[in-house]
Write a protein that holds these residues in place. Structure first.
Motif, mmCIF file in Angstrom:
data_model
loop_
_atom_site.group_PDB
_atom_site.id
_atom_site.type_symbol
_atom_site.label_atom_id
_atom_site.label_comp_id
_atom_site.label_asym_id
_atom_site.label_seq_id
_atom_site.Cartn_x
_atom_site.Cartn_y
_atom_site.Cartn_z
ATOM 1 N N VAL A 91 0.854 -1.192 0.000
ATOM 2 C CA VAL A 91 0.000 0.000 0.000
ATOM 3 C C VAL A 91 0.888 1.239 0.000
ATOM 4 O O VAL A 91 1.571 1.530 0.978
ATOM 5 N N SER A 92 0.895 1.962 -1.115
ATOM 6 C CA SER A 92 1.720 3.162 -1.215
ATOM 7 C C SER A 92 1.041 4.211 -2.074
ATOM 8 O O SER A 92 0.110 3.914 -2.847
ATOM 9 N N ALA A 154 0.541 2.315 5.956
ATOM 10 C CA ALA A 154 1.017 2.153 4.587
ATOM 11 C C ALA A 154 2.539 2.254 4.537
ATOM 12 O O ALA A 154 3.196 2.615 5.525
ATOM 13 N N GLU A 155 3.099 1.945 3.379
ATOM 14 C CA GLU A 155 4.513 2.218 3.161
ATOM 15 C C GLU A 155 4.730 3.727 3.282
ATOM 16 O O GLU A 155 3.855 4.509 2.894
ATOM 17 N N PRO A 156 5.857 4.161 3.821
ATOM 18 C CA PRO A 156 6.078 5.605 3.952
ATOM 19 C C PRO A 156 6.194 6.270 2.589
ATOM 20 O O PRO A 156 6.546 5.632 1.593
ATOM 21 N N GLY A 215 2.677 16.731 1.587
ATOM 22 C CA GLY A 215 1.565 15.798 1.581
ATOM 23 C C GLY A 215 1.825 14.446 0.952
ATOM 24 O O GLY A 215 1.062 13.505 1.159
ATOM 25 N N ILE A 216 2.932 14.311 0.194
ATOM 26 C CA ILE A 216 3.193 13.048 -0.514
ATOM 27 C C ILE A 216 4.655 12.611 -0.443
ATOM 28 O O ILE A 216 5.041 11.644 -1.087
ATOM 29 N N LEU A 217 5.465 13.299 0.338
ATOM 30 C CA LEU A 217 6.878 12.947 0.490
ATOM 31 C C LEU A 217 7.249 12.921 1.974
ATOM 32 O O LEU A 217 6.546 13.501 2.811
ATOM 33 N N THR A 218 8.361 12.264 2.292
ATOM 34 C CA THR A 218 8.883 12.242 3.649
ATOM 35 C C THR A 218 10.072 13.180 3.752
ATOM 36 O O THR A 218 10.939 13.200 2.868
ATOM 37 N N ARG A 219 10.109 13.962 4.818
ATOM 38 C CA ARG A 219 11.219 14.894 5.029
ATOM 39 C C ARG A 219 12.545 14.140 5.062
ATOM 40 O O ARG A 219 12.643 13.038 5.618
ATOM 41 N N THR A 237 21.200 6.023 -1.474
ATOM 42 C CA THR A 237 20.472 5.764 -2.720
ATOM 43 C C THR A 237 19.074 5.203 -2.499
ATOM 44 O O THR A 237 18.341 4.987 -3.461
ATOM 45 N N ASP A 238 18.686 4.937 -1.264
ATOM 46 C CA ASP A 238 17.388 4.343 -0.966
ATOM 47 C C ASP A 238 16.414 5.429 -0.525
ATOM 48 O O ASP A 238 16.478 5.926 0.598
ATOM 49 N N ALA A 239 15.489 5.790 -1.416
ATOM 50 C CA ALA A 239 14.492 6.818 -1.098
ATOM 51 C C ALA A 239 13.229 6.223 -0.506
ATOM 52 O O ALA A 239 12.377 6.960 0.005
ATOM 53 N N ALA A 240 13.069 4.910 -0.586
ATOM 54 C CA ALA A 240 11.802 4.278 -0.211
ATOM 55 C C ALA A 240 11.718 3.899 1.265
ATOM 56 O O ALA A 240 10.621 3.851 1.820
ATOM 57 N N HIS A 241 12.854 3.619 1.910
ATOM 58 C CA HIS A 241 12.844 3.207 3.300
ATOM 59 C C HIS A 241 13.227 4.371 4.212
ATOM 60 O O HIS A 241 13.984 5.255 3.807
ATOM 61 N N MET A 242 12.706 4.336 5.444
ATOM 62 C CA MET A 242 12.975 5.406 6.393
ATOM 63 C C MET A 242 13.792 4.883 7.575
ATOM 64 O O MET A 242 14.021 3.682 7.713
#
Length: 267
Positions: A91-92, A154-156, A215-219, A237-242
Motif C-alpha cells: 500500500v503506497s 502504509a509504506e512511507p 503531503g506526498i513525500l517524507t522529510r 540511494t534508498d528513497a523508499a525506506h525510512m
C-alpha cells in the motif's frame, strides 16, 4: 500491556529501530505495548496460509524470516496476541500518482493533456485497488483465524530528495504534483481511499505529520542513513525506506489507535 503482532515487509525495520530508540530512552509508550515482529521481504507475506488460528508460512525461507525477526517463532499463533498491526504490504501513494499522470478530477489543477474523470470514479477505483493489495489479503487471513483488533500503516512516502534527484529511480511525478499545487489533495485522497479499502477489516494510522513534506513525500532527515541501516545499498540511494526516527514518531500514534480499537485490546 498490549501484545501486538506486527506483520510486514522491509518497512518494518524503521519501526523496530524506532522501538529500540524509545526503549533506550525509557519512553512511556514502551510500557503500553509488547511488539513481536513477523517480517518477510517484498511480497513474501503472500506465501502464508491461515490454519486453525495460526498464520503459517508455506515456504521455508518465510518461516526462517519469521524466526529471525520475531526472536524464534516460525509461525504466528493469533491467540498469543491482543491486536495486529499490518505494515507496508503493497500500500503506497505510488498507485494514485500513476493515475494522476494521465487523469485529473475535481479540485486538481486543470490540464488539457490529461483525462478529466469524476471524483467518485477515482474514489471507487482506488478503494478497490488498495483493497486488493497484499495488505487487504493479509487482513482477510487474520480475520479468518481470529476476530481481533487490527490497525494498519502504509509504506512511507518516498524521501523528499527523490523529487529533484531520482537518479536511476523511477519518477512517479512528485515534482509535477507539487508544482501544480495538487500534492496536498493527492495525499488526502490516498489516506481516504486506503482507509475506505480497509473498512471493517483494519483501521488506518496515517504517517506522522511531522515526517511529511508536501503531503506526498517524507522529510529528508527521516530517510538519513536508511540506505546503510535498512536496505544495505549505501551512498544514500534508498528513497523508499525510512530510519528509526521515522519509526519512533509513529509509535505514540499506534498506541493511541490501539487504545481506541475496542475493548478487546488488553489494557
Amino acid at each position: 500491556m498490549i501484545r501486538l503482532c506486527i506483520i510486514g515487509n522491509s518497512h518494518m525495520a524503521a519501526y523496530k529501530l524506532g522501538w529500540d530508540m524509545l526503549v533506550a530512552a525509557g519512553d512511556p509508550v514502551t510500557r503500553q505495548i509488547r511488539p513481536v515482529f513477523f517480517g518477510a521481504p517484498r511480497d513474501g507475506i503472500r506465501q502464508v496460509k491461515q490454519e486453525g488460528g495460526r498464520i503459517v508460512p508455506i515456504r521455508k525461507d518465510i518461516a526462517e524470516g519469521f524466526e529471525r525477526t520475531s526472536g524464534g517463532q516460525r509461525e504466528i499463533r493469533l491467540a498469543d496476541h491482543d491486536a495486529v498491526l499490518l505494515l507496508g504490504l503493497g500500500v503506497s501513494v505510488k498507485r494514485i500518482l500513476r493515475l494522476y499522470k494521465t487523469h485529473v478530477w475535481h479540485g486538481l489543477a486543470p490540464d488539457p493533456a490529461r483525462v478529466m474523470v469524476p471524483t467518485r470514479f477515482v474514489r471507487d477505483f482506488l478503494t478497490e485497488r488498495y483493497g486488493s493489495t497484499l495488505m487487504g489479503e493479509t487482513a482477510d487471513k487474520v480475520r479468518q483465524g481470529r476476530d481481533m483488533p487490527m490497525i494498519a500503516v502504509a509504506e512511507p512516502f518516498w524521501a523528499s530528495w527523490a523529487r529533484d534527484n531520482s537518479g536511476d529511480k523511477p519518477d512517479y511525478g512528485w515534482d509535477a504534483a507539487i508544482r501544480a499545487g495538487d500534492s496536498g489533495l493527492l495525499g488526502q485522497m490516498f489516506h481516504e481511499t486506503v482507509a475506505a479499502s480497509l473498512a471493517g477489516r483494519a483501521g488506518l494510522v496515517p504517517q506522522a505529520e511531522e515526517t511529511v513534506e508536501h503531503g506526498i513525500l517524507t522529510r529528508a532527515e527521516f530517510n538519513k542513513d536508511a540506505s546503510r541501516l535498512i536496505s544495505g545499498e549505501g551512498g544514500g540511494t534508498d528513497a523508499a525506506h525510512m530510519n528509526g526516527a521515522c519509526g519512533a514518531a509513529m509509535w505514540p500514534r499506534l498506541a493511541a489507535a490501539l487504545s481506541g480499537a475496542g475493548s478487546a485490546v488488553a489494557a
